[in-house]
Design a protein around this motif. Structure first.
Motif, PDB file in Angstrom:
ATOM      1  N   GLY A 128      44.512  39.198  45.908  1.00  0.00           N
ATOM      2  CA  GLY A 128      45.325  38.483  44.931  1.00  0.00           C
ATOM      3  C   GLY A 128      46.684  39.133  44.741  1.00  0.00           C
ATOM      4  O   GLY A 128      46.807  40.364  44.765  1.00  0.00           O
ATOM      5  N   ASN A 129      47.711  38.323  44.517  1.00  0.00           N
ATOM      6  CA  ASN A 129      49.045  38.857  44.253  1.00  0.00           C
ATOM      7  C   ASN A 129      49.158  39.271  42.787  1.00  0.00           C
ATOM      8  O   ASN A 129      48.194  39.176  42.020  1.00  0.00           O
ATOM      9  CB  ASN A 129      50.118  37.829  44.626  1.00  0.00           C
ATOM     10  N   TRP A 130      50.364  39.701  42.374  1.00  0.00           N
ATOM     11  CA  TRP A 130      50.538  40.217  41.011  1.00  0.00           C
ATOM     12  C   TRP A 130      50.239  39.151  39.981  1.00  0.00           C
ATOM     13  O   TRP A 130      49.553  39.416  38.983  1.00  0.00           O
ATOM     14  CB  TRP A 130      51.966  40.731  40.832  1.00  0.00           C
ATOM     15  N   LEU A 131      50.730  37.946  40.174  1.00  0.00           N
ATOM     16  CA  LEU A 131      50.506  36.874  39.208  1.00  0.00           C
ATOM     17  C   LEU A 131      49.021  36.542  39.095  1.00  0.00           C
ATOM     18  O   LEU A 131      48.503  36.331  37.988  1.00  0.00           O
ATOM     19  CB  LEU A 131      51.296  35.636  39.625  1.00  0.00           C
ATOM     20  N   GLN A 132      48.326  36.517  40.206  1.00  0.00           N
ATOM     21  CA  GLN A 132      46.894  36.238  40.174  1.00  0.00           C
ATOM     22  C   GLN A 132      46.116  37.360  39.510  1.00  0.00           C
ATOM     23  O   GLN A 132      45.119  37.119  38.823  1.00  0.00           O
ATOM     24  CB  GLN A 132      46.387  35.992  41.596  1.00  0.00           C
ATOM     25  N   ARG A 133      46.572  38.606  39.705  1.00  0.00           N
ATOM     26  CA  ARG A 133      45.893  39.733  39.038  1.00  0.00           C
ATOM     27  C   ARG A 133      46.029  39.630  37.525  1.00  0.00           C
ATOM     28  O   ARG A 133      45.085  39.910  36.782  1.00  0.00           O
ATOM     29  CB  ARG A 133      46.461  41.060  39.535  1.00  0.00           C
ATOM     30  N   MET A 134      47.223  39.219  37.048  1.00  0.00           N
ATOM     31  CA  MET A 134      47.416  39.067  35.604  1.00  0.00           C
ATOM     32  C   MET A 134      46.601  37.880  35.078  1.00  0.00           C
ATOM     33  O   MET A 134      45.978  37.975  34.011  1.00  0.00           O
ATOM     34  CB  MET A 134      48.897  38.853  35.299  1.00  0.00           C
ATOM     35  N   ARG A 135      46.610  36.794  35.830  1.00  0.00           N
ATOM     36  CA  ARG A 135      45.954  35.573  35.357  1.00  0.00           C
ATOM     37  C   ARG A 135      44.436  35.708  35.320  1.00  0.00           C
ATOM     38  O   ARG A 135      43.784  35.305  34.338  1.00  0.00           O
ATOM     39  CB  ARG A 135      46.362  34.393  36.265  1.00  0.00           C
ATOM     40  N   PHE A 136      43.848  36.270  36.375  1.00  0.00           N
ATOM     41  CA  PHE A 136      42.389  36.307  36.469  1.00  0.00           C
ATOM     42  C   PHE A 136      41.791  37.673  36.148  1.00  0.00           C
ATOM     43  O   PHE A 136      40.596  37.760  35.842  1.00  0.00           O
ATOM     44  CB  PHE A 136      41.949  35.875  37.872  1.00  0.00           C
ATOM     45  N   GLY A 137      42.600  38.729  36.204  1.00  0.00           N
ATOM     46  CA  GLY A 137      42.066  40.061  35.979  1.00  0.00           C
ATOM     47  C   GLY A 137      42.344  40.645  34.613  1.00  0.00           C
ATOM     48  O   GLY A 137      41.582  41.490  34.131  1.00  0.00           O
ATOM     49  N   VAL A 138      43.433  40.200  33.961  1.00  0.00           N
ATOM     50  CA  VAL A 138      43.811  40.786  32.670  1.00  0.00           C
ATOM     51  C   VAL A 138      43.738  39.771  31.540  1.00  0.00           C
ATOM     52  O   VAL A 138      43.206  40.064  30.463  1.00  0.00           O
ATOM     53  CB  VAL A 138      45.233  41.387  32.751  1.00  0.00           C
ATOM     54  N   LEU A 139      44.276  38.582  31.750  1.00  0.00           N
ATOM     55  CA  LEU A 139      44.351  37.588  30.672  1.00  0.00           C
ATOM     56  C   LEU A 139      43.005  37.278  30.027  1.00  0.00           C
ATOM     57  O   LEU A 139      42.922  37.223  28.791  1.00  0.00           O
ATOM     58  CB  LEU A 139      45.008  36.309  31.197  1.00  0.00           C
ATOM     59  N   PRO A 140      41.918  37.070  30.777  1.00  0.00           N
ATOM     60  CA  PRO A 140      40.639  36.802  30.095  1.00  0.00           C
ATOM     61  C   PRO A 140      40.189  37.948  29.183  1.00  0.00           C
ATOM     62  O   PRO A 140      39.482  37.700  28.197  1.00  0.00           O
ATOM     63  CB  PRO A 140      39.657  36.608  31.258  1.00  0.00           C
ATOM     64  N   MET A 141      40.592  39.173  29.502  1.00  0.00           N
ATOM     65  CA  MET A 141      40.180  40.309  28.684  1.00  0.00           C
ATOM     66  C   MET A 141      40.941  40.378  27.361  1.00  0.00           C
ATOM     67  O   MET A 141      40.417  40.847  26.353  1.00  0.00           O
ATOM     68  CB  MET A 141      40.405  41.608  29.465  1.00  0.00           C
ATOM     69  N   VAL A 142      42.181  39.928  27.369  1.00  0.00           N
ATOM     70  CA  VAL A 142      43.046  40.118  26.199  1.00  0.00           C
ATOM     71  C   VAL A 142      43.286  38.835  25.421  1.00  0.00           C
ATOM     72  O   VAL A 142      43.878  38.885  24.334  1.00  0.00           O
ATOM     73  CB  VAL A 142      44.408  40.705  26.648  1.00  0.00           C
ATOM     74  N   LEU A 143      42.843  37.710  25.915  1.00  0.00           N
ATOM     75  CA  LEU A 143      43.135  36.432  25.268  1.00  0.00           C
ATOM     76  C   LEU A 143      42.631  36.356  23.821  1.00  0.00           C
ATOM     77  O   LEU A 143      43.356  35.839  22.955  1.00  0.00           O
ATOM     78  CB  LEU A 143      42.552  35.291  26.098  1.00  0.00           C
ATOM     79  N   PRO A 144      41.420  36.832  23.483  1.00  0.00           N
ATOM     80  CA  PRO A 144      41.006  36.787  22.072  1.00  0.00           C
ATOM     81  C   PRO A 144      41.958  37.539  21.150  1.00  0.00           C
ATOM     82  O   PRO A 144      42.267  37.066  20.057  1.00  0.00           O
ATOM     83  CB  PRO A 144      39.609  37.431  22.099  1.00  0.00           C
ATOM     84  N   ASN A 145      42.437  38.705  21.580  1.00  0.00           N
ATOM     85  CA  ASN A 145      43.396  39.443  20.763  1.00  0.00           C
ATOM     86  C   ASN A 145      44.718  38.696  20.659  1.00  0.00           C
ATOM     87  O   ASN A 145      45.374  38.707  19.613  1.00  0.00           O
ATOM     88  CB  ASN A 145      43.627  40.833  21.357  1.00  0.00           C
ATOM     89  N   PHE A 146      45.138  38.069  21.742  1.00  0.00           N
ATOM     90  CA  PHE A 146      46.367  37.286  21.714  1.00  0.00           C
ATOM     91  C   PHE A 146      46.277  36.173  20.665  1.00  0.00           C
ATOM     92  O   PHE A 146      47.207  35.954  19.882  1.00  0.00           O
ATOM     93  CB  PHE A 146      46.639  36.674  23.091  1.00  0.00           C
ATOM     94  N   LEU A 147      45.163  35.464  20.661  1.00  0.00           N
ATOM     95  CA  LEU A 147      44.984  34.365  19.711  1.00  0.00           C
ATOM     96  C   LEU A 147      44.951  34.872  18.278  1.00  0.00           C
ATOM     97  O   LEU A 147      45.489  34.240  17.370  1.00  0.00           O
ATOM     98  CB  LEU A 147      43.704  33.601  20.041  1.00  0.00           C
TER      99      LEU A 147
END
Length: 304
Positions: free
Chosen positions: A209-228
């Motif tokens: 995966g490229n950088w954008l895919q790493r952020m989208r699938f590797g980091v965002l699901p982990m931090v999305l509850p805190n973001f909300l």
């Protein structure tokens, strides 16, 4: 025999340990006194520079009470439930409630739109502003400085600029809230992303995966509850902020509140403030329930 020989040396060890402990305690007390004295000096200097004088405060407090007393409605029990044309009734106090409620609704919609768009911008920029996730050091520093600019300039300054550019109305307030929300939430989101578990991101990297895919699938699901959760908190803050932006013509209930304050319509001031407080309280309670729900789902989202 060896235990008997070692026993006489124990008091010396205990005494040395006690002496070291007492020395450390004295050093800690000296450091506490030194830092306390420095803090006191800084507070005194700040009070002097900002003219925070006790005598001025004591002289002004009664005037605050006098002003608040004037804003209280003059109810009369015998006509409390009469129509709006009767002085002393509740209806007469809230005789413009239909207009005020519409302006408060407009204010909440300004805050909602500003929060949505500002949060979307901060979500897009936070990964660039995270030290361990940014693709390059210069990208990290540029993004950080941009977010600092967005949240450092007061919302009311942005509102004044946009009122001059787009005219009086809610659009100026919405744009001001968007910029300030992007800066404030961008910093919080970046700090959350920096502290996130990167194991899933490394898995995406290993899969090509490229950088954008790493952020989208590797980091965002982990931090999305805190973001909300942070986005909901920012929405509460923006409702209060949008009420003030109307003072400079940026729409909402703030324009009406500025008008009644400028012309000393005391009872109308208290009526508007009560409606604003009730609105913010309802939003706070709703946001609190949503945040609790997100907190309950957070371990499940993190595990995913």
């Amino acid at each position: 025999m060896e235990a008997a020989l070692a026993r006489p040396g124990l008091p010396g060890i205990v005494e040395r340990g006690e002496a070291a402990f007492q020395a450390a305690q004295r050093e800690r007390r000296r450091a506490t006194l030194l830092w306390g004295a420095m803090l006191l000096v800084c507070a005194l200097v700040a009070a002097r520079v900002s003219e925070f004088y006790p005598e001025t405060l004591a002289a002004g407090l009664p005037r605050i009470g006098e002003y608040l007393w004037r804003t209280l409605p003059s109810f009369r029990a015998e006509v409390f439930f009469s129509d709006w044309e009767t002085d002393g009734s509740f209806a007469a106090w809230m005789y413009r409630a239909d207009k005020w409620l519409w302006l408060i609704f407009e204010t909440s919609q300004m805050a909602l739109l500003g929060t949505l768009f500002g949060t979307a911008i901060s979500c897009a920029l936070c990964f660039l502003a995270a030290r361990n996730l940014s693709p390059a050091p210069w990208v990290y520093h540029v993004t950080r400085r941009f977010l600092e600019f967005c949240r450092t300039v007061p919302e009311i300054v942005f509102a004044l600029i946009f009122v001059w550019a787009f005219g009086v109305g809610p659009l100026a307030g919405i744009l001001a809230i968007i910029i300030h929300t992007a800066g404030a939430n961008g910093k919080l989101f970046a700090e959350v992303a920096e502290n996130a578990d990167t194991s899933a991101m490394e898995g995406v990297r290993a899969a090509g995966g490229n950088w954008l895919q790493r952020m989208r699938f590797g980091v965002l699901p982990m931090v999305l509850p805190n973001f909300l959760s942070y986005a909901l908190l920012r929405f509460e803050i923006n409702v209060r902020g949008a009420s003030v932006l109307g003072f400079v013509g940026a729409g909402g209930i703030g324009e009406e509140l500025y008008h009644v304050i400028a012309f000393n319509y005391y009872e109308e001031i208290s009526a508007i403030l009560v409606l604003i407080i009730l609105t913010v309280a309802c939003i706070d309670m709703l946001s609190e329930r949503l945040r609790r729900g997100l907190a309950a789902e957070m371990p499940r989202g993190a595990a995913a």
